[in-house]
Design a protein around this motif. Sequence first.
Motif, short mmCIF file in Angstrom:
data_model
loop_
_atom_site.label_atom_id
_atom_site.label_comp_id
_atom_site.label_asym_id
_atom_site.label_seq_id
_atom_site.Cartn_x
_atom_site.Cartn_y
_atom_site.Cartn_z
N VAL A 7 14.20 1.70 -5.48
CA VAL A 7 15.37 0.88 -5.15
C VAL A 7 15.11 0.08 -3.87
O VAL A 7 15.45 -1.10 -3.79
N VAL A 8 14.51 0.72 -2.89
CA VAL A 8 14.17 0.02 -1.64
C VAL A 8 13.19 -1.12 -1.92
O VAL A 8 13.30 -2.21 -1.35
N LEU A 9 12.24 -0.87 -2.82
CA LEU A 9 11.28 -1.91 -3.18
C LEU A 9 11.98 -3.09 -3.84
O LEU A 9 11.66 -4.26 -3.57
N ALA A 10 12.95 -2.81 -4.71
CA ALA A 10 13.72 -3.87 -5.35
C ALA A 10 14.52 -4.65 -4.31
O ALA A 10 14.64 -5.88 -4.38
N PHE A 11 15.07 -3.93 -3.33
CA PHE A 11 15.80 -4.58 -2.26
C PHE A 11 14.88 -5.49 -1.45
O PHE A 11 15.26 -6.59 -1.05
N ALA B 22 12.36 -7.08 -2.53
CA ALA B 22 12.15 -8.29 -3.32
C ALA B 22 13.29 -9.28 -3.11
O ALA B 22 13.07 -10.49 -2.94
N LEU B 23 14.54 -8.77 -3.08
CA LEU B 23 15.70 -9.63 -2.81
C LEU B 23 15.63 -10.19 -1.40
O LEU B 23 15.90 -11.37 -1.17
N HIS B 24 15.25 -9.34 -0.45
CA HIS B 24 15.17 -9.76 0.95
C HIS B 24 14.12 -10.86 1.13
O HIS B 24 14.34 -11.82 1.87
N LEU B 25 12.99 -10.72 0.46
CA LEU B 25 11.95 -11.74 0.52
C LEU B 25 12.44 -13.05 -0.10
O LEU B 25 12.16 -14.14 0.40
N TYR B 26 13.18 -12.92 -1.19
CA TYR B 26 13.74 -14.11 -1.83
C TYR B 26 14.73 -14.82 -0.90
O TYR B 26 14.75 -16.05 -0.82
N ASP B 27 15.54 -14.03 -0.21
CA ASP B 27 16.56 -14.60 0.67
C ASP B 27 15.97 -15.28 1.89
O ASP B 27 16.46 -16.34 2.31
N ILE C 182 24.45 -0.88 0.17
CA ILE C 182 23.96 0.18 -0.72
C ILE C 182 22.47 0.40 -0.53
O ILE C 182 21.99 1.54 -0.47
N SER C 183 21.72 -0.69 -0.41
CA SER C 183 20.27 -0.59 -0.22
C SER C 183 19.93 0.09 1.10
O SER C 183 19.01 0.91 1.16
N PHE C 184 20.69 -0.20 2.15
CA PHE C 184 20.42 0.42 3.44
C PHE C 184 20.78 1.90 3.43
O PHE C 184 20.11 2.71 4.10
N VAL C 185 21.81 2.28 2.69
CA VAL C 185 22.14 3.70 2.55
C VAL C 185 21.00 4.44 1.86
O VAL C 185 20.59 5.53 2.29
N LEU C 186 20.48 3.85 0.80
CA LEU C 186 19.34 4.47 0.09
C LEU C 186 18.09 4.47 0.96
O LEU C 186 17.29 5.41 0.90
N LEU C 187 17.94 3.43 1.78
CA LEU C 187 16.82 3.43 2.73
C LEU C 187 16.95 4.60 3.70
O LEU C 187 15.97 5.27 4.02
N PHE D 254 0.83 -1.20 0.00
CA PHE D 254 0.00 0.00 0.00
C PHE D 254 0.87 1.26 0.00
O PHE D 254 0.61 2.20 -0.76
N HIS D 255 1.90 1.27 0.84
CA HIS D 255 2.75 2.45 0.96
C HIS D 255 3.44 2.79 -0.37
O HIS D 255 3.41 3.94 -0.81
N PHE D 256 4.03 1.78 -0.99
CA PHE D 256 4.73 2.05 -2.24
C PHE D 256 3.76 2.34 -3.38
O PHE D 256 4.04 3.17 -4.24
N ALA D 257 2.61 1.67 -3.38
CA ALA D 257 1.61 1.94 -4.42
C ALA D 257 1.12 3.38 -4.33
O ALA D 257 1.00 4.08 -5.34
N MET D 258 0.84 3.85 -3.10
CA MET D 258 0.41 5.23 -2.91
C MET D 258 1.50 6.21 -3.34
O MET D 258 1.22 7.27 -3.90
N GLY D 259 2.75 5.84 -3.08
CA GLY D 259 3.85 6.70 -3.49
C GLY D 259 3.91 6.88 -4.99
O GLY D 259 4.07 8.01 -5.49
N PHE D 260 3.77 5.78 -5.72
CA PHE D 260 3.80 5.85 -7.18
C PHE D 260 2.57 6.59 -7.72
O PHE D 260 2.67 7.37 -8.66
N VAL D 261 1.41 6.36 -7.10
CA VAL D 261 0.19 7.04 -7.54
C VAL D 261 0.31 8.55 -7.34
O VAL D 261 -0.03 9.34 -8.23
N LEU D 262 0.80 8.95 -6.18
CA LEU D 262 0.96 10.38 -5.90
C LEU D 262 1.97 11.01 -6.85
O LEU D 262 1.78 12.15 -7.30
N GLU D 263 3.04 10.29 -7.16
CA GLU D 263 4.04 10.82 -8.09
C GLU D 263 3.45 11.02 -9.48
O GLU D 263 3.67 12.06 -10.13
N ILE D 264 2.68 10.05 -9.94
CA ILE D 264 2.05 10.15 -11.27
C ILE D 264 1.07 11.32 -11.32
O ILE D 264 1.05 12.10 -12.27
N LYS D 265 0.25 11.44 -10.28
CA LYS D 265 -0.74 12.52 -10.25
C LYS D 265 -0.09 13.89 -10.13
O LYS D 265 -0.56 14.87 -10.71
#
Length: 220
Positions: free
Chosen positions: A112-116, A118-123, A163-168, A70-81
């Motif tokens: 980038v955090v969202l991609a991270f 995905a890796l974390h969930l995979y791990d 790198i992911s934690f720095v961006l976080l 929800f958080h990331f979806a809202m972020g992308f929606v707000l950016e588009i709007k």
Amino acid sequence: MAGLTSSTIGRKYAMALSAMFLLIFLILHLTTNLLSVLNRDAFNTASEFMGYNPFVQFLMQPILGFAVIFHFAMGFVLEIKNNKARPVKYASNNAAVNSSWMSRNMIISGAVVLAFLALHLYDFWLHEINYKYVEGIAPDSERFWPELHEKFADLWRVALYVISFVLLGLHLAHGFQSSFQSIGARHPKYTPVIKAFGTWYSILIPAGFIIVAVFHYITQ
């Protein structure tokens, strides 16, 4: 929920609430992970509780998953709007003066955090699903520390996590204060305190996760 997300203000408010939930989760998650540095048995005990407690697994974990999406979806929606609302860029706009790099690039750091994640969930998460529900292996209270330790055996993976934690941290540096502002927490007396706390939070939380990753790498 539909009413809350039907307007820009409502979406910002909902996004801020989900952000606050995730801020609390990060503290809990880091606390558990730091146990792997301080005490192996304590980490195994905490991980076993989190991994097999029905309340955590079947209530809090789905809520957490929803909050992240929800958080990331809202972020992308707000950016588009926001982009649609400004189809023509201003002729003169010194962005570096008017806003910080973090506030201008929240969508990038968020992606980038969202991609991270995905890796974390995979791990970790997919491994847990396979261990408990696919292969149906009997619980082993001693397995959690070695599994975490093994994940950080490769330098490339540690570097990717760092790198992911720095961006976080950069994402949190702006997002922490922004979430409080979105729910109306604006006051000359409290805003500096919130900003200072957010700065320390955005430094200490990522730094803690980096310490965990580096510790497990150098102690291989």
